[in-house]
Design a protein around this motif. Structure first.
Motif, short mmCIF file in Angstrom:
data_model
loop_
_atom_site.label_atom_id
_atom_site.label_comp_id
_atom_site.label_asym_id
_atom_site.label_seq_id
_atom_site.Cartn_x
_atom_site.Cartn_y
_atom_site.Cartn_z
N GLU B 238 -25.52 -9.14 28.35
CA GLU B 238 -25.23 -10.12 27.29
C GLU B 238 -25.00 -11.52 27.86
N GLU B 239 -24.23 -11.57 28.95
CA GLU B 239 -23.96 -12.88 29.53
C GLU B 239 -25.24 -13.56 30.02
N LEU B 240 -26.12 -12.77 30.65
CA LEU B 240 -27.38 -13.35 31.14
C LEU B 240 -28.20 -13.89 29.98
N GLU B 241 -28.24 -13.15 28.88
CA GLU B 241 -29.03 -13.60 27.74
C GLU B 241 -28.39 -14.83 27.09
N ARG B 242 -27.07 -14.85 27.09
CA ARG B 242 -26.37 -15.99 26.49
C ARG B 242 -26.68 -17.28 27.25
#
Lengths: 278, 288
Positions: B238-242
């Protein structure tokens, strides 16, 4: 209705050249309104093919017809270029003005479109690519993906029926790539613009209606992505690869599991795996 | 092991004191040991290219420092000059920087500037050409007669010929097809294994780098957002996509399988690891 048709299209850069031609007698028909991806290794001839689509290059042998017009007929060239717009790899080489909206207006101005009409077209084109709020910005301060969308808007403002994009995402980061691809799909879906997307990113072909694979100047596969990607060995043999989803299924099938090779999207792949492994 | 190269509170501000002031890199503490193969990832404008340009003194820090084996690379002009031969930087689209009359002369340019002897230079040119998979017969051609992929190799060879301890490459495979990408990465790995230095490899292609890197460093807004082994970094889907990055599709598939209750490990990012994890689930056997 075939918007693009080639017959025995052959091309070599040097007329004296007796070696292998870059394009070898290609027969191709593209239906209006479709989204076609063209995949091929470096040097496969895919960019050379793209440059035949609006008369940048002319065949050494054979014919190319755009909406029935022969690209070799010089007096039809303007009409051909109004029908097919081109977007290239490097957005920096395609931007001519200091302000985004001036840049988008450049094409229609050159076509002699009346000013009030240009205003409307530029605004619409910028909205189509999601760059309207940047209309008064300086292009050189935009990100690569944003610049590429401005370049696409410049083509859209000329209202072509077909857009050919030659590796438009090669220089972009993942979010830039995603934005450009979504934009192109939307133009195809909402305006019925025919799209020819030249790429060597397997993932970018998954959403296409049709996938053409080129190798050494010839078409070696042609079908829906679901039909073409399962041919894993053929693709790898010609310097390409398959999406990781297909690669995973391919390995698991070798291990004896009954899995489909045409579950291309992440969701389909997960669903198929869940059914077997849950 | 003591770090080969490190940065301490490295900050770089472009156009400081003007309305265009922009903090590109902020307080970055980073260190890399000999032998590491580090993938550097981040969206456009995340500061990764600005960061690496400090490693051999092309850019000077606004504040903070860069140390090569404990020595400040900006300590004096003499140190900076020496560092240029030890930290080699391959820019994006390096083929546009070829300029000599022959490929041989172009590759020799760096070693020549290091004031090496003639024989030593010749030997390094051959060695570098071999590392990047460039045939010796091409060395006497003009670099402008080469194909795109060959030009890219020649340009990388020009940096490798200096035998840098730290090799920094900014998207060396952009624009190449899968086979070309694979070959370049393999050649760089071979150089890395032979020389035993440190490689920093900037890329947008997570799927490519994840298979080779021993460590991934993710930049966001001028700072390091994530730093660790690939399987560690890819747990943070999720953090990478954010922050505008995409995780490998295999990682996404596995994150869906996990959310549906399948007991598979986190941080899976290659097809091979995925196959292994699924086979383990079934006790290794197929159903055919």
């Amino acid at each position: 209705m075939k918007i693009i048709r080639t017959e025995k299209l052959t091309f070599r850069y040097d007329a004296e050249d007796k070696g292998e031609p870059i394009l070898k007698s290609l027969d191709l028909e593209i239906e209006e309104g479709t989204f076609v991806a063209v995949l091929g290794h470096n040097g496969s001839g895919k960019s050379t093919l793209a440059k035949h689509m609006n008369g940048i290059l002319l065949p050494s042998g054979g014919k190319v017809w755009i909406d029935g017009m022969d690209t070799a007929e010089e007096d039809r060239l303007l009409d051909i270029r109004r029908t097919v717009g081109m977007v290239f790899q490097n957005p920096d080489n395609q931007i001519v003005a200091n302000v985004v909206e001036d840049d988008v207006a450049f094409g229609p101005e050159n076509m002699g479109v009346p000013s009030p009409e240009i205003r409307i077209r530029v605004d619409e084109a910028l909205k189509d690519v999601g760059m309207y709020e940047y209309r008064t910005h300086a292009p050189h301060l935009l990100s690569g993906g944003q610049k590429q969308r401005v370049a696409i808007a410049g083509i859209v403002a000329m209202r072509p029926r077909c857009i050919v994009l030659d590796e438009p995402t090669a220089m972009l980061d993942p979010s830039g790539r995603r934005d450009v691809l979504e934009t192109v799909h939307r133009l195809n879906r909402e305006h019925g613009i025919t799209v020819l997307l030249i790429t060597h990113h397997m993932d970018e072909c998954i959403g296409a209606d049709r996938l053409i694979v080129m190798s050494d100047g010839q078409i070696i596969a042609d079908g829906t992505p679901r039909e073409v990607f399962p041919r894993v060995e053929m693709l790898r043999g010609s310097g390409l690869d398959v999406p990781a989803t297909v690669g995973l299924m391919f390995e698991l099938r070798k291990a004896g599991f009954d899995l489909p090779l045409d579950a291309l999207s992440v969701e389909e792949c997960a669903e198929a795996l869940y059914r077997v492994f849950a | 092991m003591s770090p080969l190269i490190e940065t301490k509170k490295l900050t770089h501000i472009y156009s400081e004191g003007t309305p265009f002031e922009h903090v590109a890199v902020r307080d970055v503490d980073f260190s890399a040991a000999r032998g590491e193969f580090i993938g550097i990832i981040g969206h456009t404008g995340s500061g990764k290219s600005t960061f690496v340009q400090h490693l051999n003194g092309i850019l000077k820090p606004t504040s903070g420092s860069v140390l090569l084996e404990g020595e400040d690379v900006n300590g004096s002009a003499a140190v900076t000059r020496r560092v240029r031969g030890r930290v080699g930087l391959v820019f994006q689209y390096p083929e546009y920087q070829l300029f000599e009359e022959t490929v041989r002369a172009d590759i020799a340019y760096g070693p020549k500037n290091m004031k090496l002897g003639k024989e030593e230079i010749e030997q390094r040119v051959l060695e570098a050409a071999d590392f990047v998979g460039l045939e010796a017969s091409l060395l006497d051609h003009s670099p402008f007669d080469l194909s795109g992929g060959q030009k890219r190799r020649a340009a990388i060879a020009g940096v490798i010929a200096m035998r840098p301890d730290v090799l920094v490459l900014d998207e060396p495979t952009a624009g190449l097809d899968p086979r070309g990408r694979e070959e370049i990465i393999r050649n760089i790995c071979r150089y890395h294994d032979a020389v035993g230095g440190t490689v920093l490899y900037i890329t947008h292609s997570m799927e490519d780098i994840a298979r080779f890197a021993t460590r991934l460093v993710v930049f966001n807004r001028g700072q390091i957002a994530l730093d660790g082994a690939p399987e560690e970094v890819f747990r943070h889907v999720e953090e990478l996509e954010r922050i505008g990055l995409t995780v490998p599709s295999v990682t996404k598939v596995f994150s869906i399988l996990r959310s549906r209750g399948l007991e598979v490990a986190e941080g899976i990012y290659t097809v091979d690891a995925a196959v292994e994890a699924l086979l383990r689930l079934k006790g290794g056997g197929g159903n055919a």
